[in-house]
Design a protein around this motif. Structure first.
Motif, PDB file in Angstrom:
ATOM      1  N   ARG A  95      47.416  45.495  40.042  1.00  0.00           N
ATOM      2  CA  ARG A  95      48.678  45.350  40.059  1.00  0.00           C
ATOM      3  C   ARG A  95      49.508  45.872  41.161  1.00  0.00           C
ATOM      4  NH1 ARG A  95      51.762  40.852  38.006  1.00  0.00           N
ATOM      5  NH2 ARG A  95      53.701  41.465  37.276  1.00  0.00           N
ATOM      6  N   TRP A  98      49.204  43.945  44.136  1.00  0.00           N
ATOM      7  CA  TRP A  98      50.022  42.943  44.013  1.00  0.00           C
ATOM      8  C   TRP A  98      51.260  43.393  44.388  1.00  0.00           C
ATOM      9  CZ3 TRP A  98      54.318  41.620  41.040  1.00  0.00           C
ATOM     10  CH2 TRP A  98      54.443  40.166  41.165  1.00  0.00           C
ATOM     11  N   ARG A 101      51.696  43.954  48.262  1.00  0.00           N
ATOM     12  CA  ARG A 101      51.735  42.707  49.068  1.00  0.00           C
ATOM     13  C   ARG A 101      52.969  42.159  48.936  1.00  0.00           C
ATOM     14  NH1 ARG A 101      46.478  42.241  46.459  1.00  0.00           N
ATOM     15  NH2 ARG A 101      47.433  40.619  45.196  1.00  0.00           N
ATOM     16  N   GLN A 102      53.678  42.245  47.910  1.00  0.00           N
ATOM     17  CA  GLN A 102      55.096  41.544  47.856  1.00  0.00           C
ATOM     18  C   GLN A 102      56.025  42.129  48.690  1.00  0.00           C
ATOM     19  OE1 GLN A 102      54.638  38.527  46.031  1.00  0.00           O
ATOM     20  NE2 GLN A 102      52.467  39.359  45.697  1.00  0.00           N
TER      21      GLN A 102
END
Length: 199
Positions: A95, A98, A101-102
């Motif tokens: 998470r 994630w 990466r955003q």
């Protein structure tokens, strides 16, 4: 841009790691004496009549007063490198990746000590807000520097460090009642990795 706030112990890790660090960092003889002297406080905590804040402050005072800062720093480096990697929660690391990466700002917000957390967070390129132990002239005083970063203090420190209005979405992850103030800051909240209903 979004903001992601993660508690550490029990959220990123599979269990609470602060007691492990205390057992590693405090000299064995002092640790043995402390277990006897502080046993009533620990029992009171388990019975729900003594707060965790009081117990932690007592352990810090007894365990770290007079310890050389360099010794504690060395213990922190060792603990971050050897004790933390085996207890990382895979879903938490996924998470965090994630969010990174955003392009989100990812912050660990913890009541645990900066003496080891800052090394782990630096390795993973994460911002950190946490409890800090006080030292003077290279010697530990046995006190926290400021308040422990628990309960509502977590939310207060986040608000002091970040302008929340700048973030389109705020995420927060926690696993105990000490994280509820932190979770209340978020649009999307996860308690023990389960989504919480919106207000």
């Amino acid at each position: 841009m979004n903001l992601a706030l993660f508690d550490f112990d029990g959220t990123i890790t599979t269990r609470e790691m602060l007691p492990d660090f205390i057992r590693q960092a405090i000299p064995p003889r002092r640790l043995a004496v402390g277990k006897v002297l502080l046993a009533p406080l620990v029992i009171g905590y388990r019975l729900g009549v003594v707060s965790g804040t009081v117990v932690r402050a007592a352990i810090v005072r007894f365990g770290f007063t007079g310890m050389p800062l360099a010794m504690l720093e060395a213990q922190g480096v060792s603990f971050a490198a050897s004790a933390l990697p085996p207890v990382m929660r895979a879903e938490a690391l996924a998470r965090i990746d994630w969010h990174k990466r955003q392009g989100d700002t990812v912050v660990v917000v913890s009541g645990a000590f900066d003496v080891y957390l800052r090394h782990w967070c630096r390795e993973h390129r994460l911002a950190l807000i946490c409890s800090t132990l006080e030292h003077r002239n290279g010697v530990m005083t046995g006190r926290y520097l400021g308040r422990q970063c628990v309960l509502e203090e977590k939310a207060q420190r986040v608000r002091a460090a970040y302008d929340l209005s700048r973030y389109g979405r705020i995420y927060a992850y926690g696993d105990t009642k000490e994280d509820l103030g932190l979770l209340a800051l978020a649009h999307e909240r996860y308690y023990r990795w389960q989504p919480m209903p919106p207000d």
